[in-house]
Design an enzyme around this catalytic site. Structure first.
Site, PDB file in Angstrom:
ATOM      1  N   SER A  14       0.740  -1.172   0.070  1.00 47.67           N
ATOM      2  CA  SER A  14       0.024  -0.097   0.048  1.00 47.67           C
ATOM      3  C   SER A  14       0.867   1.310  -0.124  1.00 47.67           C
ATOM      4  CB  SER A  14      -1.035   0.045   1.194  1.00 47.67           C
ATOM      5  OG  SER A  14      -0.201   0.285   2.548  1.00 47.67           O
ATOM      6  N   ASN A  15       2.138   1.212   0.638  1.00 43.56           N
ATOM      7  CA  ASN A  15       2.908   2.346   0.654  1.00 43.56           C
ATOM      8  C   ASN A  15       3.571   2.510  -0.608  1.00 43.56           C
ATOM      9  OD1 ASN A  15       3.510   3.920   3.159  1.00 43.56           O
ATOM     10  ND2 ASN A  15       3.466   1.614   4.164  1.00 43.56           N
ATOM     11  N   ILE A  93      16.077  -7.905   6.098  1.00 40.36           N
ATOM     12  CA  ILE A  93      17.371  -7.312   6.542  1.00 40.36           C
ATOM     13  C   ILE A  93      18.377  -7.242   5.537  1.00 40.36           C
ATOM     14  CG2 ILE A  93      19.417  -7.314   8.300  1.00 40.36           C
ATOM     15  CD1 ILE A  93      17.281  -8.075  10.368  1.00 40.36           C
ATOM     16  N   ASN A 108      13.782   4.455   3.758  1.00 38.95           N
ATOM     17  CA  ASN A 108      12.798   3.388   4.242  1.00 38.95           C
ATOM     18  C   ASN A 108      11.690   4.137   5.140  1.00 38.95           C
ATOM     19  OD1 ASN A 108      12.014   0.644   5.282  1.00 38.95           O
ATOM     20  ND2 ASN A 108      12.977   1.074   7.270  1.00 38.95           N
ATOM     21  N   HIS A 110       9.457   3.157   8.467  1.00 38.59           N
ATOM     22  CA  HIS A 110       9.622   2.389   9.473  1.00 38.59           C
ATOM     23  C   HIS A 110       8.207   2.706  10.589  1.00 38.59           C
ATOM     24  CE1 HIS A 110      10.822  -0.496  12.497  1.00 38.59           C
ATOM     25  NE2 HIS A 110      10.744   0.442  13.519  1.00 38.59           N
ATOM     26  N   SER A 137       8.195   6.553  10.761  1.00 45.63           N
ATOM     27  CA  SER A 137       9.277   7.284  10.424  1.00 45.63           C
ATOM     28  C   SER A 137       9.801   7.167   8.980  1.00 45.63           C
ATOM     29  CB  SER A 137      10.478   7.384  11.182  1.00 45.63           C
ATOM     30  OG  SER A 137      10.005   7.537  12.697  1.00 45.63           O
ATOM     31  N   THR A 142      21.207   3.273   6.403  1.00 42.49           N
ATOM     32  CA  THR A 142      22.575   3.058   6.513  1.00 42.49           C
ATOM     33  C   THR A 142      22.730   1.556   7.012  1.00 42.49           C
ATOM     34  OG1 THR A 142      22.076   3.785   8.820  1.00 42.49           O
ATOM     35  CG2 THR A 142      22.805   5.550   7.417  1.00 42.49           C
ATOM     36  N   ASP A 146      17.210   0.259  10.667  1.00 38.98           N
ATOM     37  CA  ASP A 146      16.301   1.482  11.143  1.00 38.98           C
ATOM     38  C   ASP A 146      17.030   2.434  11.995  1.00 38.98           C
ATOM     39  OD1 ASP A 146      14.297  -0.149  10.066  1.00 38.98           O
ATOM     40  OD2 ASP A 146      13.915  -1.178  11.880  1.00 38.98           O
TER      41      ASP A 146
HETATM   42  C1  GAR Z   1       3.907  -0.625   6.639  1.00 35.21           C
HETATM   43  O1  GAR Z   1       3.329  -0.396   8.057  1.00 35.21           O
HETATM   44  C2  GAR Z   1       5.406  -0.082   7.005  1.00 35.21           C
HETATM   45  O2  GAR Z   1       5.621   0.640   7.577  1.00 35.21           O
HETATM   46  C3  GAR Z   1       5.925  -1.642   7.626  1.00 35.21           C
HETATM   47  O3  GAR Z   1       5.319  -2.579   6.931  1.00 35.21           O
HETATM   48  C4  GAR Z   1       4.083  -2.352   6.397  1.00 35.21           C
HETATM   49  C5  GAR Z   1       3.902  -2.403   4.909  1.00 35.21           C
HETATM   50  O4  GAR Z   1       2.729  -2.138   4.353  1.00 35.21           O
HETATM   51  N1  GAR Z   1       7.382  -1.749   7.529  1.00 35.21           N
HETATM   52  C6  GAR Z   1       8.364  -2.333   8.368  1.00 35.21           C
HETATM   53  O5  GAR Z   1       7.730  -2.774   9.301  1.00 35.21           O
HETATM   54  C7  GAR Z   1       9.557  -2.298   8.070  1.00 35.21           C
HETATM   55  N2  GAR Z   1      10.500  -2.574   9.077  1.00 35.21           N
HETATM   56  P1  GAR Z   1       2.338  -2.103   2.865  1.00 35.21           P
HETATM   57  O6  GAR Z   1       3.019  -3.428   2.135  1.00 35.21           O
HETATM   58  O7  GAR Z   1       0.900  -2.082   2.804  1.00 35.21           O
HETATM   59  O8  GAR Z   1       3.157  -0.871   2.381  1.00 35.21           O
END
Ligand code: GAR
Length: 198
Positions: A14-15, A93, A108, A110, A137, A142, A146
């Protein structure tokens, strides 16, 4: 010059969709590739529907061979020649050997108010800590998980009856608001952090 953006996903994407949909008109960047470590990630079909080329590097056959997996990622990325890589729910990772190749060019998102709650289970950890607010965030990637410079954060107030699931669901729309805005600024050369109150 228009910046070329590759987006790495592991799930529903979705992002990724919010990023792709934002890159139109006079936006300084365009999507050139959506890549996943899971060939069945739902986001791949969504990217294809948005006319963005997709590619999958299944991490499973590589087992513990992270270097082999990352070499396959690197190969696909070099062919796509991105100026910027956006990790968007990419749940593998990455080793310093990989991140160092893209440092200063990789972002990224997070789901926590970093530096709080690096890693997994961020919503549950915020609730367990009794936090009054939570958020997401966007940061530069790097070698430290995170841990790179923060480029933007969006906050929400935690309700007494929130659960990890309700928090995640309430946070996602804020992620969709924050990440495109940060990417647009970043692609235009602006790395000053952006703070949004949800
Ligand atoms: C989001 O909430 C993102 O922030 C998180 O995974 C989800 C992905 O949703 N990312 C992490 O946890 C990274 N460590 P999406 O596939 O619908 O964008």
């Amino acid at each position: 010059m228009t910046k070329r953006v590759a987006i790495l996903i592991s799930g529903g994407g979705s992002n990724m969709v919010s990023l792709v949909e934002s890159m139109t008109g006079n936006h300084p960047a365009r999507p050139v590739l959506v890549m996943s470590n899971d060939p069945n990630a739902g986001g791949l079909a969504k990217a294809r529907a948005l006319n963005v080329p997709t590619y999958a590097v299944d991490h499973k056959p590589f087992g513990k061979d992270r270097a082999g997996f990352e070499a396959a990622l690197q190969d696909a990325l070099e062919k796509a020649r991105p100026d910027i890589i956006c990790l968007a729910g990419f749940m593998r990772i990455l080793t310093p050997a990989f991140t160092s190749q893209w440092e200063g060019r990789m972002l990224n998102i997070h789901p926590s108010l970093l530096p709080k709650y690096k890693g997994l289970h961020t919503h549950a950890r915020a609730l367990e800590a009794g936090d009054k607010e939570h958020g997401c965030s966007v940061h530069e990637v790097t070698a430290e998980l995170d841990g790179g410079p923060i480029l933007g954060q969006a906050k929400l107030a935690i309700d007494p009856d929130d659960t990890p699931d309700t928090l995640a669901a309430r946070l996602l729309p804020l992620e969709h608001k924050l990440y495109p805005q940060v990417l647009q600024r970043y692609a235009a050369g602006d790395r000053t952090p952006l703070f949004i109150d949800g």
